[in-house]
Design a protein around this motif. Structure first.
Motif, mmCIF file in Angstrom:
data_model
loop_
_atom_site.group_PDB
_atom_site.id
_atom_site.type_symbol
_atom_site.label_atom_id
_atom_site.label_comp_id
_atom_site.label_asym_id
_atom_site.label_seq_id
_atom_site.Cartn_x
_atom_site.Cartn_y
_atom_site.Cartn_z
ATOM 1 N N ARG A 1 59.402 20.105 -35.262
ATOM 2 C CA ARG A 1 59.019 21.500 -35.480
ATOM 3 C C ARG A 1 57.529 21.663 -35.668
ATOM 4 N NH1 ARG A 1 63.614 24.021 -39.617
ATOM 5 N NH2 ARG A 1 65.405 23.793 -38.175
ATOM 6 N N THR A 2 56.884 20.661 -36.265
ATOM 7 C CA THR A 2 55.439 20.754 -36.472
ATOM 8 C C THR A 2 54.714 20.835 -35.136
ATOM 9 O OG1 THR A 2 55.648 19.475 -38.505
ATOM 10 C CG2 THR A 2 53.447 19.651 -37.525
ATOM 11 N N ALA A 3 55.142 20.007 -34.178
ATOM 12 C CA ALA A 3 54.532 20.056 -32.850
ATOM 13 C C ALA A 3 54.910 21.315 -32.097
ATOM 14 C CB ALA A 3 54.939 18.817 -32.040
ATOM 15 N N ALA A 4 56.060 21.883 -32.433
ATOM 16 C CA ALA A 4 56.505 23.082 -31.730
ATOM 17 C C ALA A 4 55.632 24.281 -32.027
ATOM 18 C CB ALA A 4 57.952 23.387 -32.092
ATOM 19 N N GLU A 5 54.967 24.278 -33.165
ATOM 20 C CA GLU A 5 54.132 25.414 -33.535
ATOM 21 C C GLU A 5 52.902 25.547 -32.652
ATOM 22 O OE1 GLU A 5 53.262 24.829 -37.610
ATOM 23 O OE2 GLU A 5 55.310 25.227 -38.319
ATOM 24 N N SER A 6 52.500 24.465 -31.992
ATOM 25 C CA SER A 6 51.311 24.539 -31.134
ATOM 26 C C SER A 6 51.564 25.362 -29.881
ATOM 27 C CB SER A 6 50.862 23.122 -30.735
ATOM 28 O OG SER A 6 51.887 22.475 -30.006
ATOM 29 N N GLY A 7 52.811 25.447 -29.424
ATOM 30 C CA GLY A 7 53.168 26.265 -28.267
ATOM 31 C C GLY A 7 52.579 25.793 -26.961
ATOM 32 N N HIS B 1 53.786 19.298 -23.818
ATOM 33 C CA HIS B 1 53.461 17.965 -24.335
ATOM 34 C C HIS B 1 53.616 16.942 -23.220
ATOM 35 C CE1 HIS B 1 53.327 19.260 -28.613
ATOM 36 N NE2 HIS B 1 54.193 20.171 -28.178
ATOM 37 N N LEU B 2 52.606 16.894 -22.359
ATOM 38 C CA LEU B 2 52.648 15.956 -21.241
ATOM 39 C C LEU B 2 52.496 14.516 -21.703
ATOM 40 C CD1 LEU B 2 50.486 17.921 -18.628
ATOM 41 C CD2 LEU B 2 52.976 17.879 -18.872
ATOM 42 N N GLU B 3 52.034 14.330 -22.942
ATOM 43 C CA GLU B 3 51.908 12.967 -23.454
ATOM 44 C C GLU B 3 53.268 12.301 -23.643
ATOM 45 O OE1 GLU B 3 52.014 15.793 -26.963
ATOM 46 O OE2 GLU B 3 51.023 15.691 -25.001
ATOM 47 N N ASN B 4 54.336 13.081 -23.585
ATOM 48 C CA ASN B 4 55.669 12.486 -23.688
ATOM 49 C C ASN B 4 55.941 11.514 -22.548
ATOM 50 O OD1 ASN B 4 56.170 14.045 -25.959
ATOM 51 N ND2 ASN B 4 57.202 15.668 -24.816
ATOM 52 N N PHE B 5 55.433 11.823 -21.360
ATOM 53 C CA PHE B 5 55.649 10.938 -20.218
ATOM 54 C C PHE B 5 54.922 9.607 -20.417
ATOM 55 C CE2 PHE B 5 56.120 15.259 -18.532
ATOM 56 C CZ PHE B 5 57.372 15.154 -17.950
ATOM 57 N N ALA B 6 53.688 9.677 -20.927
ATOM 58 C CA ALA B 6 52.948 8.435 -21.187
ATOM 59 C C ALA B 6 53.620 7.615 -22.276
ATOM 60 C CB ALA B 6 51.502 8.763 -21.578
ATOM 61 N N ALA B 7 54.120 8.287 -23.315
ATOM 62 C CA ALA B 7 54.799 7.574 -24.394
ATOM 63 C C ALA B 7 56.086 6.916 -23.899
ATOM 64 C CB ALA B 7 55.105 8.534 -25.540
ATOM 65 N N ALA B 8 56.857 7.636 -23.090
ATOM 66 C CA ALA B 8 58.095 7.063 -22.547
ATOM 67 C C ALA B 8 57.790 5.900 -21.609
ATOM 68 C CB ALA B 8 58.898 8.138 -21.826
ATOM 69 N N TRP B 9 56.761 6.050 -20.780
ATOM 70 C CA TRP B 9 56.377 4.994 -19.855
ATOM 71 C C TRP B 9 55.986 3.724 -20.604
ATOM 72 C CZ3 TRP B 9 56.197 4.819 -14.471
ATOM 73 C CH2 TRP B 9 55.484 3.741 -13.917
ATOM 74 N N THR B 10 55.231 3.873 -21.683
ATOM 75 C CA THR B 10 54.758 2.708 -22.440
ATOM 76 C C THR B 10 55.867 2.078 -23.263
ATOM 77 O OG1 THR B 10 52.557 3.708 -22.560
ATOM 78 C CG2 THR B 10 53.041 1.909 -24.081
ATOM 79 N N VAL C 1 62.290 21.078 -19.180
ATOM 80 C CA VAL C 1 61.815 21.772 -20.374
ATOM 81 C C VAL C 1 61.851 20.852 -21.588
ATOM 82 C CG1 VAL C 1 62.334 23.656 -21.972
ATOM 83 C CG2 VAL C 1 62.426 24.051 -19.508
ATOM 84 N N THR C 2 62.918 20.065 -21.702
ATOM 85 C CA THR C 2 63.022 19.133 -22.817
ATOM 86 C C THR C 2 61.954 18.050 -22.730
ATOM 87 O OG1 THR C 2 65.411 19.511 -22.889
ATOM 88 C CG2 THR C 2 64.584 17.578 -24.039
ATOM 89 N N ALA C 3 61.644 17.596 -21.514
ATOM 90 C CA ALA C 3 60.674 16.521 -21.341
ATOM 91 C C ALA C 3 59.269 16.928 -21.780
ATOM 92 C CB ALA C 3 60.661 16.066 -19.893
ATOM 93 N N VAL C 4 58.915 18.186 -21.617
ATOM 94 C CA VAL C 4 57.573 18.648 -22.004
ATOM 95 C C VAL C 4 57.593 19.368 -23.342
ATOM 96 C CG1 VAL C 4 56.814 18.825 -19.619
ATOM 97 C CG2 VAL C 4 57.846 20.808 -20.732
ATOM 98 N N THR D 1 63.650 14.072 -26.450
ATOM 99 C CA THR D 1 62.416 14.419 -25.758
ATOM 100 C C THR D 1 61.917 13.277 -24.885
ATOM 101 O OG1 THR D 1 61.794 15.919 -27.557
ATOM 102 C CG2 THR D 1 60.059 15.199 -26.055
ATOM 103 N N LEU D 2 61.747 12.094 -25.485
ATOM 104 C CA LEU D 2 61.268 10.949 -24.713
ATOM 105 C C LEU D 2 62.309 10.489 -23.704
ATOM 106 C CD1 LEU D 2 59.387 8.754 -27.355
ATOM 107 C CD2 LEU D 2 58.465 10.424 -25.747
ATOM 108 N N LEU D 3 63.573 10.649 -24.038
ATOM 109 C CA LEU D 3 64.623 10.282 -23.098
ATOM 110 C C LEU D 3 64.588 11.174 -21.862
ATOM 111 C CD1 LEU D 3 67.068 8.515 -22.482
ATOM 112 C CD2 LEU D 3 68.490 10.165 -23.707
ATOM 113 N N ALA D 4 64.377 12.475 -22.058
ATOM 114 C CA ALA D 4 64.266 13.393 -20.930
ATOM 115 C C ALA D 4 63.025 13.078 -20.093
ATOM 116 C CB ALA D 4 64.218 14.832 -21.434
#
Length: 271
Positions: free
Chosen positions: A39-45, A48-57, A31-34, A236-239
């Motif tokens: 808070r601004t991003a949290a409003e979209s509901g 956030h699969l882009e977290n995996f790409a960001a962590a990978w890079t 749940v933390t990873a996605v 988030t990125l760590l998870a």
């Protein structure tokens, strides 16, 4: 023996409780990873699969994953072949010093890595093997062979002797008996050994850390530790990085799950 409905309900309730207790940390990390980074991003509901790409890079996990795959393949392949042959010799043959050799393998299981890591580092450094793939793989190969020999010896000692005797009557030698008869029959036990060795090698932290002081052979768990300290302050990125590092082990386990369970149950029945 019949089991009442109340006993069945109680059993399922207890199993469900333990399953929830075991799965809760995993679900929390997922749940933390996605989840959102702020808070601004949290409003979209949304996820956030882009977290995996960001962590990978950001964490350069492509290089670390490749190193872990190379080390794991080398350790698993060499340890498996050596364990099968040593287990066959100790499980089916009788020779002078057999018990002594077996106890030496048991010593390799009982001695913890922390007790030998410092002298082992100086030995490998004198041989010029530090910061190399072999320097990271060789200690893990030795540890895996120790356990693998014990595991395969137990399987070969409990194998059906009538099959081996029939093969001997047909003129089969040790090589043919081992690789063409016992190994195919022992697929569950061998698959279990492969899975356990892969999991231990992939998750190993201390040996790659010590044997590669410059970080030239940095595996995925090491990369995750350095990613936590250098690249990200949030969770988030760590998870997301933790999920990426754990994913290969999960995939391999799911792929070999049926054989793994069969091997464990076969060993339990024999014991």
């Amino acid at each position: 023996m019949t089991i009442s409905r109340a006993e069945k309900v109680a059993n399922y309730a207890i199993l469900t409780l333990f399953a929830a207790f075991a799965l809760w940390p995993v679900l929390s990390i997922l749940v933390t990873a996605v989840g959102p980074e702020n808070r601004t991003a949290a409003e979209s509901g949304r996820f956030h699969l882009e977290n995996f790409a960001a962590a990978w890079t950001q964490g350069k996990f492509g290089h670390y994953m490749l190193t872990s795959v190379q080390v794991s393949l080398l350790v698993v392949s060499v340890a498996l072949v050596c364990s099968v042959m040593a287990g066959y010799a100790l499980g089916t043959m009788r020779f002078r010093g057999e018990q002594l050799v077996f106890y030496l393998f048991l010593l390799g299981i009982m001695v913890p890595t922390e007790a030998i890591i410092v002298p082992l580092y100086f030995d490998l450094r004198d041989l010029g093997l530090t910061d190399t793939l072999l320097g990271v793989a060789l200690p893990q190969i030795a540890q895996s062979i120790a356990f693998g020999t014990y595991w395969m010896r137990a399987y070969f000692r409990a194998s059906d002797r009538s099959i081996v005797e029939a093969a001997r009557l047909d003129g089969a030698g040790n090589h043919r008996v081992l690789w063409q008869i016992l190994v195919p029959v022992g697929r569950p036990a061998i698959t279990t050994l492969v899975l356990l060795t892969f999991m231990w090698t992939w998750n190993e932290f201390l040996i790659p850390l010590v044997m590669s002081p410059r970080g030239d052979v940095r595996t995925a768990p090491l990369g995750l530790a350095f990613f936590q300290g250098q690249y990200v302050q949030g969770t988030t990125l760590l998870a997301a990085a933790a999920v990426l590092v754990a994913l290969p082990v999960v995939v391999v386990y799911l792929f070999l799950q049926r054989h793994f369970i069969a091997g464990m149950l076969e060993g339990a029945v024999r014991e």
